[in-house]
Each structure stands twice: as C-alpha cells, then as structure tokens.
Design a protein around this motif. Sequence first.
Motif, short mmCIF file in Angstrom:
data_model
loop_
_atom_site.label_atom_id
_atom_site.label_comp_id
_atom_site.label_asym_id
_atom_site.label_seq_id
_atom_site.Cartn_x
_atom_site.Cartn_y
_atom_site.Cartn_z
N THR A 267 48.09 58.69 47.79
CA THR A 267 48.34 57.54 48.66
C THR A 267 49.78 57.53 49.17
OG1 THR A 267 46.70 56.23 47.46
CG2 THR A 267 48.29 55.02 48.79
N ASN A 268 50.73 57.82 48.29
CA ASN A 268 52.13 57.85 48.70
C ASN A 268 52.41 58.94 49.71
OD1 ASN A 268 52.72 55.71 47.01
ND2 ASN A 268 53.33 57.02 45.28
N GLU A 269 51.75 60.09 49.53
CA GLU A 269 51.91 61.19 50.49
C GLU A 269 51.38 60.81 51.87
OE1 GLU A 269 53.32 64.20 50.36
OE2 GLU A 269 54.08 63.85 48.34
N MET A 273 53.37 60.43 55.44
CA MET A 273 52.97 61.14 56.66
C MET A 273 52.75 60.19 57.83
SD MET A 273 50.27 63.79 54.91
CE MET A 273 49.67 64.38 56.48
N MET A 274 52.30 58.97 57.51
CA MET A 274 52.00 58.01 58.57
C MET A 274 53.23 57.25 59.06
SD MET A 274 48.72 58.30 59.05
CE MET A 274 48.25 56.80 59.91
N ASP A 275 54.33 57.38 58.36
CA ASP A 275 55.55 56.66 58.73
C ASP A 275 56.45 57.58 59.55
OD1 ASP A 275 57.78 55.14 59.00
OD2 ASP A 275 58.14 54.83 56.85
N ALA A 278 60.10 57.96 58.27
CA ALA A 278 60.34 58.39 56.89
C ALA A 278 60.97 59.77 56.86
CB ALA A 278 59.04 58.40 56.12
N ASP A 279 61.84 59.96 55.91
CA ASP A 279 62.48 61.27 55.69
C ASP A 279 61.83 61.90 54.47
OD1 ASP A 279 63.99 63.48 55.29
OD2 ASP A 279 65.90 62.43 55.00
N PRO A 280 60.99 62.90 54.65
CA PRO A 280 60.27 63.48 53.51
C PRO A 280 61.19 64.09 52.47
CG PRO A 280 60.02 64.85 55.46
CD PRO A 280 60.68 63.59 55.92
N PHE A 281 62.39 64.49 52.88
CA PHE A 281 63.30 65.14 51.93
C PHE A 281 64.12 64.12 51.13
CE2 PHE A 281 62.65 68.11 55.43
CZ PHE A 281 62.15 69.20 54.73
#
Length: 445
Positions: A267-269, A273-275, A278-281
Amino acid sequence: MEYLPNILFALVLIVGIGYFTRNVKRLSRNIKLGKDVDVSDNSSQRWKNMAKIALGQTKMVVRPIAGLLHVIVYIGFIIINIEVLEIILDGLLGTHRLFAPLGSVYDFLIGTFEILALLVIIAVVAFWARRNIIRLQRFVKPEMAGWPKKDGNMILYIELVLMFLFLTMNGADYQLQLKGAAHYVNESGIAGAFPVSQFLSPLLEDLSIANLIIVERTAWWLHIVGILLFLNYLYYSKHLHILLAFPNTYYGNLKPKGQFKNLEAVTNEVKLMMDPEADPFAASDDNAPEPEKFGASDVTDLNWVQLLNAYTCTECGRCTSECPANQTGKKLSPRKIMMDTRDRLEEVGKNIDANKGTFVEDGKQLLDDYISREELWACTSCNACVQACPVSIDPLSIIMDMRQYLVMEQSAAPAELNNMMGNIENNGAPWPFNQMDRLNWVQES
C-alpha cells in the motif's frame, strides 16, 4: 480396602485429566506457531457471534435435517454433563446419587437425561445411516477416505456406547432401589425418574442383588472411563470442534465478505507511485529491515486464527458442497484445504516435539506437498465456503495468502492472470488495448 475404589477412581481421573491437559498445551503451542494478528476489535459483536453461532447453532439449522439431529446431540452432550459431575463426586466421595436430596428437581433432571440419551441414540443412528447407507455426496469425497471416514464413524460408535451404558447403569440402579439394596436405598423413596431405562426391567428384574450390583458398577465404571477416553480422543479427532467452536466463532472475521486485507508495505509503495510530488529516495533507508515474506507457503506463514480454523474444522463438508469450483469438477475442496493445513501443522508440531522444542527443516511445506497449485487457482473467491461454514471457518483466507505467495514471491501466476496483470500495468485495464484505442469499437459499429 474400603476406600480402594475411591482411590482408584481418583487416579483414573488424574491420569485422564492430566493427559487431556498435556494435549491442550500441545494444541495451544501449535496454534501459536502462527503469526500474530490483532483480533481485539469490537468485542461486543464477537461475543454476540459466539452466542449466536456456537451456542445457538444458528448456522447448523440452515439444513433442517442435519441441523435438528446435531442440536439433539449437542444439547444432550451439554446437559448430560451435569450427570457426569454427580458421577465424579460420587466416585471421589464414595457416595451414591449425591444430588438425590434435590427431590423432584433431581427426578426431573434424571428423567430429562434419559429422554435426551434416547434421542441422542436415534440421532447417532441417523447420522451413521447418512454416512454409510445413504452415502451423502459430501461424505464420500476423496479427502474423506481412510482415517477421516473411520474417525467420523468412531465418534458415532463411542457416543452410542456411552448412551447405552448410561441407560444400563440407571436401569440396574432402579432395580437395586426397588429391591432395597444397601447403599442404593434413598430415605425419600426412589431417587430419580427412569422413563427410558425402566423398560430394561424385564431383562434385569430376575437378577440377584449381587449380580445387579455387578451390572450397575460395570456400566458406571465403563461410562466414566469412556467419557475420559473420549475427552482425550478429541485431540486426534474432528470432534475437537466441541471445544474450539466457541473461540473460533469469537475470533471470526468481522469484515464484509469479499473485503480482502491490504499489505501495508505494498500500500505504501502504491501511494508513493501515485504521488507526483513524492521523492522515492527520501524515504529510503539502507538500514531498514527487509520486507517480510509475502503470502504463505507453509503453516508458520499463516496467522494463529487461521491455524485455529484448521483445528476447528468439523469435516462436515458444507463448504465443499457449496463450492462452485468443486461442483463443476475442479480439484478444489475447501474442506481439504483445512484438513491439509491441520495435517501439516500436526507434522510440524511432531517435528518440534521430536527435536526438543526446535523445528528441524524437513524439506516439506504446505504448498505443493499438501495443497497443489491447481487447487489454489481453481478458487473463484466467491466466499460460498465461508458463508456455509457452521463455525465461522475461513478457507478462502488461506487460499488467498498462498496465491499471494505464488504471485509476489515466485511470479508463478497462471499465464491468463499474468496477461491480465500486464495489461493493467500497461493499459490501465485488463484488456490488451491501450487507452487511445478504447473507443475504436464505436467507430467500427
């Protein structure tokens, strides 16, 4: 020598209850091998479910014939235990019919016990006929061959013998009271009412007092020892549901059927991805623990409620008889899913016992060695099995957890499912058409 029977009875009672306690501890240990799960929510609804389903038998009577027969046996089992209490106290104290001073109340109780014993005998014979003469389809499925069939019949034989012993004991006791035998005579007259066992009088009235005492004592001892043996047989039998139906219905799933649990990590992943901002790193952490195993391939990957479900299974087959996959000839049987889970859990428990409390890898697992992939993918996830179960067992949750393992750990979904998931990933829909071409069918028409 006067107290020898009491001492012997106390020893038998201690051994019987002690062995039962050991089995309960082993059962608890095995169930706790499952993962922890929070089921502390909505306790009031859980108590209501337990009272309605386990105590009230509301889901049993959906099928009237089997439901009525089961209710008779169920009520007989509970109420006749009051008589067992008297037997235990008499055995320990050296008394006879300790509760007889209750007078008319006692007469009513004994008379009720006898009528229930007769009804239980009739119900047990009907159950036996349904299994062995009529051979209802749900009792002749492949998973019911061998031990499960023998176990089902063994329970019926034990119940039948216990009820006949109870009536024989009372019939001999009634004759001993009529003949004024020492230790059997009650100051206020005949102790108890015997509406059923008194019909045994023609077989017993010509016996001497000495022989009647032998009959009464033999039936008394066999009855109570039989009950203790039956109590300890429960652990090895499908009749373990006698004890576990109550906690199992209490801890049953309260969510709407069809609402599946979400994995927090996934769910968090998805949220990430939908934001777009958001900065994935930024959220990455080199020291973070590795994600736990997705899904389940063995019993220790399931949660403890699912393992409790497996031990509670009555093998009645209502789930399988309602399963559309099974009805159309597929290999799936929800009952077998629960039986296989229980059998594998027992195997793991024996492994731990044999290795002084530590599980030694045995090269087996629930997936493939017990439950095949063909069975798992035959499920339509319709929840018919969950709805049909009379004690709130959820075979679907185990099936979905094992499917999740196949998809997320092994990438071993069927080709059709892989195609669908690829289409969803690439096209946002299950069909192999990109978003720009979705309305082409309108122009073609």
